[in-house]
Design a protein around this motif. Structure first.
Motif, PDB file in Angstrom:
ATOM      1  N   ASP A  28      63.094  54.329  -6.259  1.00  0.00           N
ATOM      2  CA  ASP A  28      63.655  53.642  -5.089  1.00  0.00           C
ATOM      3  C   ASP A  28      62.858  52.390  -4.754  1.00  0.00           C
ATOM      4  O   ASP A  28      63.430  51.336  -4.445  1.00  0.00           O
ATOM      5  N   LEU A  29      61.535  52.479  -4.817  1.00  0.00           N
ATOM      6  CA  LEU A  29      60.692  51.319  -4.516  1.00  0.00           C
ATOM      7  C   LEU A  29      60.846  50.227  -5.574  1.00  0.00           C
ATOM      8  O   LEU A  29      60.890  49.036  -5.247  1.00  0.00           O
ATOM      9  N   PHE A  31      63.476  49.707  -7.324  1.00  0.00           N
ATOM     10  CA  PHE A  31      64.779  49.097  -7.073  1.00  0.00           C
ATOM     11  C   PHE A  31      64.641  47.993  -6.024  1.00  0.00           C
ATOM     12  O   PHE A  31      65.200  46.908  -6.172  1.00  0.00           O
ATOM     13  N   LYS A  32      63.862  48.272  -4.973  1.00  0.00           N
ATOM     14  CA  LYS A  32      63.618  47.260  -3.935  1.00  0.00           C
ATOM     15  C   LYS A  32      62.881  46.044  -4.512  1.00  0.00           C
ATOM     16  O   LYS A  32      63.191  44.905  -4.179  1.00  0.00           O
ATOM     17  N   ALA A  35      65.323  43.945  -6.381  1.00  0.00           N
ATOM     18  CA  ALA A  35      66.200  43.218  -5.456  1.00  0.00           C
ATOM     19  C   ALA A  35      65.469  42.021  -4.848  1.00  0.00           C
ATOM     20  O   ALA A  35      66.059  40.945  -4.687  1.00  0.00           O
ATOM     21  N   LEU A  36      64.197  42.200  -4.518  1.00  0.00           N
ATOM     22  CA  LEU A  36      63.415  41.099  -3.949  1.00  0.00           C
ATOM     23  C   LEU A  36      63.211  39.978  -4.965  1.00  0.00           C
ATOM     24  O   LEU A  36      63.308  38.792  -4.631  1.00  0.00           O
ATOM     25  N   LYS A  39      66.565  38.239  -5.261  1.00  0.00           N
ATOM     26  CA  LYS A  39      66.871  37.470  -4.050  1.00  0.00           C
ATOM     27  C   LYS A  39      66.090  36.158  -4.018  1.00  0.00           C
ATOM     28  O   LYS A  39      66.606  35.129  -3.575  1.00  0.00           O
ATOM     29  N   LEU A  78      54.859  45.535  -3.761  1.00  0.00           N
ATOM     30  CA  LEU A  78      55.662  45.235  -2.573  1.00  0.00           C
ATOM     31  C   LEU A  78      54.888  44.351  -1.601  1.00  0.00           C
ATOM     32  O   LEU A  78      55.447  43.420  -1.020  1.00  0.00           O
ATOM     33  N   GLN A  83      56.074  42.204   1.693  1.00  0.00           N
ATOM     34  CA  GLN A  83      56.763  43.288   2.384  1.00  0.00           C
ATOM     35  C   GLN A  83      55.784  44.071   3.249  1.00  0.00           C
ATOM     36  O   GLN A  83      54.626  44.262   2.872  1.00  0.00           O
ATOM     37  N   VAL A 101      62.030  57.243   0.759  1.00  0.00           N
ATOM     38  CA  VAL A 101      61.867  55.804   0.878  1.00  0.00           C
ATOM     39  C   VAL A 101      62.984  55.289   1.768  1.00  0.00           C
ATOM     40  O   VAL A 101      64.144  55.560   1.514  1.00  0.00           O
TER      41      VAL A 101
END
Length: 102
Positions: A28-29, A31-32, A35-36, A39, A78, A83, A101
């Motif tokens: 999950d982390l 994946f974030k 995405a960052l 982006k 992160l 983040q 998460v």
């Protein structure tokens, strides 16, 4: 006859892997992180420089090869991506995951 089995919400648990909750949280982390990176429009080379790792390691991370990445290291990635990380400890629900998460 079609057989459909409802998953638990954690593919690692469904596969019977040890430390399934940790593996799911790491996924999950990551994946974030992906995405960052997307982006911000970063290339893998730019992301590697920002995270302090090599481009092949960024590639492995984004492809889900998590073996070489500890939870601590992923959290540091992160932080490098500006983040805010918050760790919260509370009682686990019977049906819930030990690691979550948000």
């Amino acid at each position: 006859m079609n057989l459909v089995i409802k998953g638990s919400g954690n593919v690692f648990r469904d596969l019977g892997l040890p430390d399934a909750d940790i593996l799911q949280a790491k996924a999950d982390l990551v994946f974030k992180i992906g995405a960052l990176i997307e982006k911000r429009g970063l290339t893998q080379n730019q992301a590697a420089e920002l995270l302090g790792i090599t481009q092949p390691k960024v590639s492995a991370l984004l492809r889900g090869h998590l073996d070489g990445f500890s939870m601590e290291r992923i959290v540091k990635f992160l932080a490098a991506l500006d983040q805010r990380i918050r760790i919260s400890v509370r009682p686990r629900t019977k049906a819930g995951s030990a690691v979550e998460v948000a």
